[in-house]
Design an enzyme around this catalytic site. Sequence first.
Site, mmCIF file in Angstrom:
data_model
loop_
_atom_site.group_PDB
_atom_site.id
_atom_site.type_symbol
_atom_site.label_atom_id
_atom_site.label_comp_id
_atom_site.label_asym_id
_atom_site.label_seq_id
_atom_site.Cartn_x
_atom_site.Cartn_y
_atom_site.Cartn_z
ATOM 1 N N HIS A 1 0.815 -1.473 0.182
ATOM 2 C CA HIS A 1 -0.649 -0.187 0.156
ATOM 3 C C HIS A 1 0.416 1.206 -0.176
ATOM 4 C CE1 HIS A 1 -2.282 -3.119 2.468
ATOM 5 N NE2 HIS A 1 -3.223 -3.224 1.453
ATOM 6 N N GLU B 1 -11.065 6.555 13.183
ATOM 7 C CA GLU B 1 -9.585 5.606 13.281
ATOM 8 C C GLU B 1 -9.070 5.163 14.409
ATOM 9 O OE1 GLU B 1 -10.939 8.897 11.887
ATOM 10 O OE2 GLU B 1 -11.494 7.982 9.854
ATOM 11 N N SER C 1 -15.986 19.155 14.619
ATOM 12 C CA SER C 1 -16.323 19.332 13.294
ATOM 13 C C SER C 1 -17.881 19.727 13.117
ATOM 14 C CB SER C 1 -15.760 19.112 12.570
ATOM 15 O OG SER C 1 -17.038 17.208 11.859
ATOM 16 N N ASP C 2 -18.848 18.590 14.276
ATOM 17 C CA ASP C 2 -20.193 19.009 14.618
ATOM 18 C C ASP C 2 -20.480 18.327 15.955
ATOM 19 O OD1 ASP C 2 -19.094 16.372 12.207
ATOM 20 O OD2 ASP C 2 -20.746 15.757 13.865
ATOM 21 N N ARG D 1 -5.894 17.066 2.616
ATOM 22 C CA ARG D 1 -4.919 17.783 4.509
ATOM 23 C C ARG D 1 -3.576 17.406 4.005
ATOM 24 N NH1 ARG D 1 -9.936 17.409 8.051
ATOM 25 N NH2 ARG D 1 -10.969 19.107 6.430
ATOM 26 N N GLU E 1 -15.456 9.567 16.463
ATOM 27 C CA GLU E 1 -14.249 10.026 15.691
ATOM 28 C C GLU E 1 -14.840 7.830 14.985
ATOM 29 O OE1 GLU E 1 -11.945 7.458 16.444
ATOM 30 O OE2 GLU E 1 -10.345 8.849 15.778
ATOM 31 N N ARG F 1 -2.096 11.315 15.259
ATOM 32 C CA ARG F 1 -3.718 11.817 14.191
ATOM 33 C C ARG F 1 -3.906 12.942 14.326
ATOM 34 N NH1 ARG F 1 -8.005 10.973 11.715
ATOM 35 N NH2 ARG F 1 -9.949 10.980 13.494
ATOM 36 N N ARG G 1 -3.053 4.799 -4.340
ATOM 37 C CA ARG G 1 -4.260 4.800 -4.527
ATOM 38 C C ARG G 1 -4.900 5.814 -3.907
ATOM 39 N NH1 ARG G 1 -7.932 -0.253 -2.506
ATOM 40 N NH2 ARG G 1 -5.864 -2.009 -3.105
HETATM 41 N N1 HPA Z 1 -18.881 10.292 13.095
HETATM 42 C C1 HPA Z 1 -17.693 9.976 13.239
HETATM 43 N N2 HPA Z 1 -16.748 10.123 12.501
HETATM 44 C C2 HPA Z 1 -17.069 11.417 12.615
HETATM 45 C C3 HPA Z 1 -17.813 12.407 12.862
HETATM 46 C C4 HPA Z 1 -18.715 11.922 13.360
HETATM 47 O O1 HPA Z 1 -20.659 12.695 13.911
HETATM 48 N N3 HPA Z 1 -17.858 13.492 12.483
HETATM 49 C C5 HPA Z 1 -16.522 13.782 12.478
HETATM 50 N N4 HPA Z 1 -15.808 13.078 12.306
#
Ligand code: HPA
Length: 240
Positions: A9, A185, A207-208, A29, A183, A92, A48
Amino acid sequence: MTIKVPTPHIEAQAGDFAETVIMPGDPQRALFVAQKYLNDFKQVNDVRGMKGFTGFYKGKRLSVMASGMGQPSMGIYSYELFNFYGVENIIRIGTCGGIDKDLHVKDLVLAMGVSTNGNFMRQYDLPGSFSPIADFGLLEKAVSECRKRDLNFKVGNVLSSDFFYDDSESALAWAKMRVLAVEMESAALYATAARAGKKALCICTVSDSFVYPCENASSEERLNAFTSMMEIALSVALDI
Ligand code: HPA
C-alpha cells in the site's frame, strides 16, 4: 507475514519516512500540511491517492501521510509505517462529532483513551477487552501546547465508530460513560502502536456536534481551528 518495502500500500523506499508521521484522514489535508508547513518536502507515496510527504519543519525531518477513513484503513497504514518503515510516532489529526455538552464546534479533543463498536481488537485474541490509550508523553506535550495557546480543549475517552451513518443513532449512549466525541480511526491506531511498541496520539477538532446539531462554523473559522490542531501536532512532533 514477510513483507519488504515497498509494501502493498506504500511505494516509499526504506528511509523515506521520518521517525514521526502526522496523519490526517484526508489526502488533500496531508498535501495542505506539507505545502503550508514543510520545507524541501518530497512526495513519498501516492498509491491509491493516499498521499505521503517528507520534509523539514523548523529544521526537523517530519512526514505527513493520510490514513483514509475508518479503522481498517488506519490499521493498514499505521501497521506498515510502524513495522516496515521504522516510524516511531504517529500523531493523528482529524475531525470528530462532539457528544459531550461542554464541547462546541472548533473545540479540540485529545483522545486519552478510545472505546469502539468495531472488531479491530479481535485479531489479538486477548482473554478480555483491551483499552487502547494514547502515549502519555505525547499527550502531555499536546496538553501543554493547547494551554499555551489558550484553546478550548478536553482530554478523555473518544469513540472510534465503524458507522458514520448510524441507523441506531447510538452515539449519545456513549455520553453516559462520559465519552467526549465520535471519530473513526483512533482505536486501530492506538492498538497498532501498542502491538508494535510504538507511540501514538490522536488530536481531533470538533467539526459537528450531536448535542448542538445547529452549531455551525464558517469555513474560515473551521480552517483556523484545523490550522491550530495542525500546529499543535507539529509542535509536539518538534519536541519528541
Ligand atoms: N461520526 C464519526 N466521525 C466523525 C463525525 C461523526 O459524527 N464527525 C466527524 N468525524
